[in-house]
Design an enzyme around this catalytic site. Structure first.
Site, mmCIF file in Angstrom:
data_model
loop_
_atom_site.group_PDB
_atom_site.id
_atom_site.type_symbol
_atom_site.label_atom_id
_atom_site.label_comp_id
_atom_site.label_asym_id
_atom_site.label_seq_id
_atom_site.Cartn_x
_atom_site.Cartn_y
_atom_site.Cartn_z
ATOM 1 N N GLN A 117 10.170 0.594 1.517
ATOM 2 C CA GLN A 117 10.106 -0.875 1.508
ATOM 3 C C GLN A 117 11.351 -1.482 2.153
ATOM 4 O OE1 GLN A 117 7.407 -2.398 0.696
ATOM 5 N NE2 GLN A 117 6.288 -0.825 -0.429
ATOM 6 N N ASP A 129 14.814 6.204 -0.568
ATOM 7 C CA ASP A 129 13.414 5.879 -0.327
ATOM 8 C C ASP A 129 13.409 4.526 0.380
ATOM 9 O OD1 ASP A 129 10.843 4.979 -0.390
ATOM 10 O OD2 ASP A 129 10.471 5.454 -2.500
ATOM 11 N N LYS A 155 3.414 1.191 6.460
ATOM 12 C CA LYS A 155 4.039 -0.020 5.902
ATOM 13 C C LYS A 155 4.902 -0.724 6.945
ATOM 14 C CE LYS A 155 4.205 2.162 1.342
ATOM 15 N NZ LYS A 155 3.306 1.447 0.452
ATOM 16 N N CYS A 170 2.327 1.538 -9.027
ATOM 17 C CA CYS A 170 2.902 2.897 -9.079
ATOM 18 C C CYS A 170 4.319 2.873 -9.635
ATOM 19 C CB CYS A 170 2.876 3.584 -7.716
ATOM 20 S SG CYS A 170 1.225 3.869 -7.106
ATOM 21 N N HIS A 182 9.337 4.124 -7.409
ATOM 22 C CA HIS A 182 7.897 4.354 -7.238
ATOM 23 C C HIS A 182 7.586 5.749 -7.791
ATOM 24 C CE1 HIS A 182 4.189 5.243 -4.947
ATOM 25 N NE2 HIS A 182 4.091 3.947 -4.721
HETATM 26 N N1 PMP Z 1 8.088 4.545 -2.336
HETATM 27 C C1 PMP Z 1 7.948 3.214 -2.306
HETATM 28 C C2 PMP Z 1 9.131 2.350 -2.626
HETATM 29 C C3 PMP Z 1 6.712 2.657 -1.985
HETATM 30 O O1 PMP Z 1 6.560 1.334 -1.961
HETATM 31 C C4 PMP Z 1 5.620 3.505 -1.684
HETATM 32 C C5 PMP Z 1 4.244 2.951 -1.362
HETATM 33 N N2 PMP Z 1 3.822 1.907 -2.180
HETATM 34 C C6 PMP Z 1 5.824 4.880 -1.718
HETATM 35 C C7 PMP Z 1 7.069 5.359 -2.039
HETATM 36 C C8 PMP Z 1 4.727 5.840 -1.384
HETATM 37 O O2 PMP Z 1 4.350 5.685 -0.037
HETATM 38 P P1 PMP Z 1 3.065 6.423 0.553
HETATM 39 O O3 PMP Z 1 1.935 6.084 -0.380
HETATM 40 O O4 PMP Z 1 2.903 5.822 1.904
HETATM 41 O O5 PMP Z 1 3.364 7.881 0.572
#
Ligand code: PMP
Length: 411
Positions: A208, A205, A231, A369, A128
């Site tokens: 997910q 990270d 999430k 993203c 991401h």
């Molecule tokens: N890493 C991953 C794998 C994600 O899916 C996301 C959110 N889509 C993020 C980072 C960023 O998370 P946040 O927008 O809650 O900071």
């Protein structure tokens, strides 16, 4: 609240989520955008309302009853997170604004501690943006080198390339556990053991991962792990940075000000102990307490039961959606968690997503993203279906039927 060891219990559990009872354009809402954010159970909403209606107060400062109650609730939530990911101590749980904030904190503070000119940081091409840009900035600030692990057509990381990439200048490996776009589950135990054989720390990270599978930071022996509250059925604006004590105690603060100090004179300051050293200012109290309630909700359902239920659901969805003409599920041959990305021959994902919306089906379209993933496949975006514990096979069937019709309308 329901224990979901029996899938028939899901219908009961869905009633915990008031938003799911809604109609969208006169259709029952079908929410398949859980990778972006999950819906919240009444238990989480009630916890936040209870805080504001009965003990709203600032934490860690007051001698009075309400402040002590708020402080107790906040520290109870910290211990809940500790238990959930099996950290050794609540001191290793830092509350942040979310995954993005956690990674920025780490990239700044760890960068200050350990990254110098010519050092290397390893990420992957499936990250991401939140796990790319902070490391790019860290590398720029310290004149370090960012190395990138590739993945193949099936969305699988090139582990041979990864193992060969680590040198005596590597200072950090920062990889995603589960891809928010491809649903790929990375072999995190191998990633960590390879890095540790070179004495390199690993950040996972888990944005997910935590809501879909058991996370045990001690068993993994991972150095840092980050995730977002929103999430995993909790509020927005709250997240976690887990770090091993030995690292956190060495790292300089990211933000400074109140709450993170021991003593302040106008010209000099001594910092407080972890975790507070990394929590400057008034924290997101309602968010922390709400996150604790969300994790307790997940614990009552049982994370293993959730993992098994969702595994069955996503496997079913992969089969049903993969059968539709023109539809390709990216990396379909691999086990998935959380999300499936569809590419539809001759149709822009946005057009399909818009028509699904008119039938009450919420999906996400675009690059999620993850622009480097789109560049790899040479596509503008995908149509992403992402799952939570309240989704059902019946919803998948409606999605599959509706998507088939939508494709018929668009070709
Ligand atoms: N890493 C991953 C794998 C994600 O899916 C996301 C959110 N889509 C993020 C980072 C960023 O998370 P946040 O927008 O809650 O900071």
């Amino acid at each position: 609240m329901t224990n979901i060891s029996n899938p028939a219990e899901i219908e009961k559990l869905r009633k915990d989520f008031p938003i799911l009872g809604q109609k969208i354009y006169n259709n029952d809402l079908i929410y398949f955008d859980n990778g972006a954010t999950t819906q919240k159970p009444q238990q989480v909403i009630d916890t936040i309302v209870e805080y504001y209606t009965t003990y709203n107060s600032n934490v860690h400062r007051g001698v009075h009853f309400l402040s002590q109650r708020a402080t107790d609730a906040e520290e109870h939530a910290r211990r809940t997170v500790q238990r959930f990911i099996n950290a050794q101590s609540p001191d290793e749980i830092i509350f942040t604004k979310g995954t993005t904030d956690s990674i920025n904190l780490l990239a700044f503070s760890f960068g200050e501690l350990a990254i110098q000119e010519g050092d290397e940081i390893i990420i992957s091409r499936m990250e991401h943006h939140a796990n790319i840009v902070p490391w790019q900035e860290c590398a720029r600030r310290h004149k370090a080198v960012l190395k990138v692990v590739d993945f193949d057509e099936e969305g699988v990381l090139d582990m041979e390339q990864y193992a060969g990439m680590i040198t005596d200048r590597t200072r950090m490996v920062a990889l995603t556990w589960v891809s928010n776009t491809l649903g790929t589950i990375n072999p995190v135990a191998d990633i960590i053991s390879i890095a540790h054989s070179h004495n390199v720390p690993v950040m996972l990270d888990a944005a997910q991962a935590v809501q879909h599978m058991r996370v045990d930071v001690q068993q993994l022996d991972v150095d840092f792990l980050v995730f977002s509250g929103h999430k995993i059925y909790g509020p927005t604006g709250i997240g976690v940075l887990y770090g091993k004590r030995k690292w956190l105690e060495q790292m300089p603060p990211y933000q400074t000000g109140g709450s993170m100090i021991k003593t302040v004179q106008v010209d000099t300051t001594t910092y407080g102990d972890i975790p507070f050293r990394f929590e400057a200012g008034t924290p997101h109290i309602e968010g922390i307490i709400g996150l604790g309630a969300a994790i307790e909700y997940v614990e009552r359902a049982g994370i293993e039961a959730i993992a098994a239920y969702e595994h069955d659901l996503i496997t079913y969805a992969k089969e049903q959606l993969g059968k539709i003409g023109r539809v390709k599920v990216l990396g379909a041959s691999r086990p998935k968690a959380g999300a499936l990305s569809l590419v539809i021959e001759g149709i822009h994902p946005f057009d399909a997503g818009e028509l699904l919306d008119k039938k009450g089906i919420a999906v996400r379209t675009g690059h999620h993203c993850c622009q480097p993933i789109m560049d790899y496949y040479g596509i503008p975006g995908t149509l992403r279906i992402s799952f939570a514990l309240y989704n059902t096979k019946a919803e998948v069937d409606i999605l599959a039927r509706t998507l088939e019709r939508v494709i018929g309308m668009l070709v």
